[in-house]
Design a protein around this motif. Structure first.
Motif, PDB file in Angstrom:
ATOM      1  N   LEU A   1     -28.814  -5.956  -8.447  1.00  0.00           N
ATOM      2  CA  LEU A   1     -29.897  -5.355  -8.607  1.00  0.00           C
ATOM      3  C   LEU A   1     -30.153  -4.036  -8.816  1.00  0.00           C
ATOM      4  CD1 LEU A   1     -32.520  -6.159 -10.315  1.00  0.00           C
ATOM      5  CD2 LEU A   1     -33.687  -6.482  -7.894  1.00  0.00           C
ATOM      6  N   PRO A   2     -29.811  -3.310  -7.710  1.00  0.00           N
ATOM      7  CA  PRO A   2     -29.774  -1.842  -7.738  1.00  0.00           C
ATOM      8  C   PRO A   2     -29.165  -1.028  -8.494  1.00  0.00           C
ATOM      9  CG  PRO A   2     -29.532  -2.569  -5.460  1.00  0.00           C
ATOM     10  CD  PRO A   2     -29.653  -3.631  -6.475  1.00  0.00           C
ATOM     11  N   VAL A   3     -27.882  -1.701  -8.626  1.00  0.00           N
ATOM     12  CA  VAL A   3     -26.950  -1.114  -9.754  1.00  0.00           C
ATOM     13  C   VAL A   3     -27.463  -0.940 -11.273  1.00  0.00           C
ATOM     14  CG1 VAL A   3     -24.336  -1.367 -10.723  1.00  0.00           C
ATOM     15  CG2 VAL A   3     -24.780  -1.584  -8.364  1.00  0.00           C
ATOM     16  N   VAL A   4     -27.927  -2.255 -11.652  1.00  0.00           N
ATOM     17  CA  VAL A   4     -28.623  -2.355 -12.908  1.00  0.00           C
ATOM     18  C   VAL A   4     -29.830  -1.431 -13.030  1.00  0.00           C
ATOM     19  CG1 VAL A   4     -29.902  -3.800 -14.438  1.00  0.00           C
ATOM     20  CG2 VAL A   4     -27.892  -4.676 -13.352  1.00  0.00           C
ATOM     21  N   GLN A   5     -30.475  -1.433 -12.059  1.00  0.00           N
ATOM     22  CA  GLN A   5     -31.746  -0.632 -12.046  1.00  0.00           C
ATOM     23  C   GLN A   5     -31.439   1.050 -12.193  1.00  0.00           C
ATOM     24  OE1 GLN A   5     -33.278  -1.576  -8.243  1.00  0.00           O
ATOM     25  NE2 GLN A   5     -35.222  -2.881  -9.282  1.00  0.00           N
TER      26      GLN A   5
ATOM     27  N   ILE B   1     -24.582  -4.683 -19.868  1.00  0.00           N
ATOM     28  CA  ILE B   1     -24.376  -4.592 -18.331  1.00  0.00           C
ATOM     29  C   ILE B   1     -23.387  -5.982 -18.309  1.00  0.00           C
ATOM     30  CG2 ILE B   1     -25.234  -5.393 -16.157  1.00  0.00           C
ATOM     31  CD1 ILE B   1     -26.280  -2.799 -16.941  1.00  0.00           C
ATOM     32  N   TRP B   2     -22.167  -5.481 -17.679  1.00  0.00           N
ATOM     33  CA  TRP B   2     -20.998  -6.827 -17.310  1.00  0.00           C
ATOM     34  C   TRP B   2     -21.022  -6.817 -16.252  1.00  0.00           C
ATOM     35  CZ3 TRP B   2     -17.782  -8.014 -21.803  1.00  0.00           C
ATOM     36  CH2 TRP B   2     -16.961  -8.959 -21.558  1.00  0.00           C
ATOM     37  N   MET B   3     -21.165  -8.106 -15.561  1.00  0.00           N
ATOM     38  CA  MET B   3     -20.997  -8.422 -14.267  1.00  0.00           C
ATOM     39  C   MET B   3     -19.629  -9.399 -14.364  1.00  0.00           C
ATOM     40  SD  MET B   3     -24.504  -9.791 -13.123  1.00  0.00           S
ATOM     41  CE  MET B   3     -26.036  -9.054 -14.108  1.00  0.00           C
ATOM     42  N   GLN B   4     -18.795  -8.973 -13.098  1.00  0.00           N
ATOM     43  CA  GLN B   4     -17.074  -9.631 -13.182  1.00  0.00           C
ATOM     44  C   GLN B   4     -17.408 -10.903 -12.736  1.00  0.00           C
ATOM     45  OE1 GLN B   4     -14.155  -8.533 -14.017  1.00  0.00           O
ATOM     46  NE2 GLN B   4     -14.881  -6.928 -15.148  1.00  0.00           N
TER      47      GLN B   4
ATOM     48  N   ALA C   1     -29.951  -9.490 -14.658  1.00  0.00           N
ATOM     49  CA  ALA C   1     -29.715  -9.617 -16.010  1.00  0.00           C
ATOM     50  C   ALA C   1     -31.007  -9.806 -16.835  1.00  0.00           C
ATOM     51  CB  ALA C   1     -29.177 -11.109 -16.151  1.00  0.00           C
ATOM     52  N   ALA C   2     -32.300 -10.390 -16.203  1.00  0.00           N
ATOM     53  CA  ALA C   2     -33.533 -10.399 -16.979  1.00  0.00           C
ATOM     54  C   ALA C   2     -34.230  -8.985 -17.211  1.00  0.00           C
ATOM     55  CB  ALA C   2     -34.425 -11.420 -16.282  1.00  0.00           C
ATOM     56  N   LEU C   3     -33.937  -8.201 -16.035  1.00  0.00           N
ATOM     57  CA  LEU C   3     -34.390  -6.812 -16.134  1.00  0.00           C
ATOM     58  C   LEU C   3     -33.682  -6.011 -17.227  1.00  0.00           C
ATOM     59  CD1 LEU C   3     -35.944  -4.543 -14.990  1.00  0.00           C
ATOM     60  CD2 LEU C   3     -34.245  -4.111 -13.507  1.00  0.00           C
ATOM     61  N   ALA C   4     -32.447  -6.007 -17.345  1.00  0.00           N
ATOM     62  CA  ALA C   4     -31.623  -5.426 -18.389  1.00  0.00           C
ATOM     63  C   ALA C   4     -31.809  -6.227 -19.850  1.00  0.00           C
ATOM     64  CB  ALA C   4     -30.047  -5.683 -18.094  1.00  0.00           C
ATOM     65  N   ARG C   5     -32.240  -7.410 -19.988  1.00  0.00           N
ATOM     66  CA  ARG C   5     -32.532  -8.071 -21.348  1.00  0.00           C
ATOM     67  C   ARG C   5     -33.642  -7.687 -21.650  1.00  0.00           C
ATOM     68  NH1 ARG C   5     -30.127 -13.028 -18.843  1.00  0.00           N
ATOM     69  NH2 ARG C   5     -27.929 -13.208 -19.928  1.00  0.00           N
TER      70      ARG C   5
ATOM     71  N   LEU D   1     -30.928  -4.577 -23.287  1.00  0.00           N
ATOM     72  CA  LEU D   1     -29.378  -4.418 -23.131  1.00  0.00           C
ATOM     73  C   LEU D   1     -28.724  -5.971 -23.358  1.00  0.00           C
ATOM     74  CD1 LEU D   1     -30.429  -1.839 -21.624  1.00  0.00           C
ATOM     75  CD2 LEU D   1     -28.599  -1.969 -20.372  1.00  0.00           C
ATOM     76  N   ASP D   2     -27.456  -5.871 -23.722  1.00  0.00           N
ATOM     77  CA  ASP D   2     -26.560  -7.017 -23.598  1.00  0.00           C
ATOM     78  C   ASP D   2     -26.356  -7.166 -22.188  1.00  0.00           C
ATOM     79  OD1 ASP D   2     -26.297  -7.822 -26.301  1.00  0.00           O
ATOM     80  OD2 ASP D   2     -24.961  -6.213 -26.763  1.00  0.00           O
ATOM     81  N   VAL D   3     -26.072  -8.678 -21.617  1.00  0.00           N
ATOM     82  CA  VAL D   3     -25.638  -9.072 -20.490  1.00  0.00           C
ATOM     83  C   VAL D   3     -24.666 -10.038 -20.472  1.00  0.00           C
ATOM     84  CG1 VAL D   3     -26.605  -9.811 -18.100  1.00  0.00           C
ATOM     85  CG2 VAL D   3     -27.911  -8.162 -19.353  1.00  0.00           C
TER      86      VAL D   3
END
Length: 136
Positions: free
Chosen positions: A84-88, A99-102, A111-115, A119-121
């Motif tokens: 979450l802090p990384v996405v923020q 945003i791509w999570m491995q 994911a919801a915040l980015a969408r 952004l694509d997640v």
């Protein structure tokens, strides 16, 4: 996320900030970063413990906020609860699209915040697996 979505993301992305990069060759983040760079992507490693060092033809950054160029994708090699802090922080970068999570990394709140921000997640996938699988 469909194969067409993944293909579109990977064919339009040019610059990737890779959060959680490791200088150790045996670490997945190192191997994926080298693979992506070998595929022609500009990869910017992000790791506060390695900041200032040279890797992949560029300087390792301590955080996303130190990147002063266009980043298309933020690829995250962190535990799910640390995403979450990384996405923020990623959302403060101008022009970031994905945003791509491995593999093994899933954070629905991030994911919801980015969408919501458009952004694509992608979660629980690896571009180094998807590129050969999709023939990109």
């Amino acid at each position: 996320m469909t194969d067409d979505d993944i293909r579109r993301i990977l064919t339009t992305t040019r610059t990737i900030a890779l959060v959680g990069w490791s200088p150790k060759p045996e670490r997945p983040s190192n191997g994926v970063a080298r693979f992506l760079a070998g595929q022609g992507y500009r990869v910017i490693p992000v790791n506060p413990g390695q900041a200032g060092q040279q890797a992949l033809g560029t300087t390792v950054r301590a955080s996303l906020s130190e990147i002063d160029e266009q980043v298309d994708m933020v690829d995250i090699f962190r535990r799910s609860e640390e995403v979450l802090p990384v996405v923020q922080e990623a959302l403060t970068l101008p022009g970031v699209k994905t945003i791509w999570m491995q593999l093994g990394v899933v954070n629905e709140e991030a994911a919801a915040l980015a969408r919501v921000k458009g952004l694509d997640v992608v979660m629980n996938r690896c571009p180094a697996i998807e590129i050969p699988r999709l023939g990109i």
